[in-house]
Write a protein that holds these residues in place. Structure first.
Motif, short mmCIF file in Angstrom:
data_model
loop_
_atom_site.label_atom_id
_atom_site.label_comp_id
_atom_site.label_asym_id
_atom_site.label_seq_id
_atom_site.Cartn_x
_atom_site.Cartn_y
_atom_site.Cartn_z
N ARG A 5 -33.06 -30.25 4.31
CA ARG A 5 -34.26 -29.98 3.43
C ARG A 5 -33.94 -29.73 2.07
NH1 ARG A 5 -37.05 -25.09 6.71
NH2 ARG A 5 -38.63 -25.46 4.88
N ASP A 6 -34.98 -30.12 1.34
CA ASP A 6 -35.00 -30.01 -0.29
C ASP A 6 -35.72 -28.74 -0.31
OD1 ASP A 6 -34.86 -30.05 -3.07
OD2 ASP A 6 -35.72 -32.18 -2.97
N ILE A 7 -35.10 -27.63 -0.25
CA ILE A 7 -35.75 -26.41 -0.24
C ILE A 7 -36.27 -26.32 -1.87
CG2 ILE A 7 -35.70 -23.94 -0.49
CD1 ILE A 7 -35.33 -25.02 2.29
N ASP A 8 -35.65 -26.83 -2.92
CA ASP A 8 -36.47 -26.72 -4.37
C ASP A 8 -37.65 -27.50 -4.43
OD1 ASP A 8 -34.23 -25.14 -5.24
OD2 ASP A 8 -33.12 -26.61 -5.77
N ALA A 9 -37.44 -28.60 -3.73
CA ALA A 9 -38.86 -29.50 -3.89
C ALA A 9 -39.98 -28.90 -3.01
CB ALA A 9 -38.46 -30.96 -3.25
N GLU A 10 -39.71 -28.33 -1.93
CA GLU A 10 -40.65 -27.65 -0.99
C GLU A 10 -41.14 -26.42 -2.04
OE1 GLU A 10 -39.51 -26.43 2.83
OE2 GLU A 10 -38.47 -28.53 3.08
N LEU A 11 -40.32 -25.57 -2.48
CA LEU A 11 -40.89 -24.47 -3.48
C LEU A 11 -41.71 -25.06 -4.55
CD1 LEU A 11 -40.69 -21.47 -4.02
CD2 LEU A 11 -38.70 -21.97 -5.21
N LYS A 12 -41.31 -26.22 -5.16
CA LYS A 12 -42.21 -26.66 -6.37
C LYS A 12 -43.45 -26.99 -5.74
CE LYS A 12 -41.95 -29.74 -10.05
NZ LYS A 12 -41.29 -30.80 -10.87
N GLN A 15 -45.66 -23.95 -5.25
CA GLN A 15 -45.89 -23.23 -6.40
C GLN A 15 -47.12 -24.05 -7.08
OE1 GLN A 15 -42.17 -23.21 -8.38
NE2 GLN A 15 -41.74 -21.04 -7.82
#
Length: 87
Positions: A5-12, A15
């Protein structure tokens, strides 16, 4: 094997969604001020009314219940200022 999973992309994405929801809420609050006719009050008066309501909400649950009834009637009446009852 599973793709990581691309956690950074999901978080972005989350947000951005939160930002959109906050903007939508701000717009809806402005629309509510206009619909109730409160936009005719000065900004200082409107702020004072809201501050007084917040203070009263803490110690007077019966006041909150009355406000809720009036708000419900307002929305059920199609958002018409004349749908206030028992002022």
């Amino acid at each position: 094997m599973r793709k990581p999973r691309d956690i950074d992309a999901e978080l972005k994405a989350l947000q951005e969604k939160a930002k959109q929801l906050k903007a939508q809420r701000t717009i809806q609050l402005g629309e509510l001020v206009e619909a109730t006719g409160a936009d005719t009050l000065s900004i200082e008066t409107l702020a004072g009314v809201l501050l007084a309501a917040v203070e009263q909400a803490d110690g007077k649950p019966e006041a909150v219940a009355r406000w809720t009834e009036r708000g419900t009637a307002f929305f059920q009446g199609g958002g018409k200022k004349g749908s206030r009852k028992g002022t």
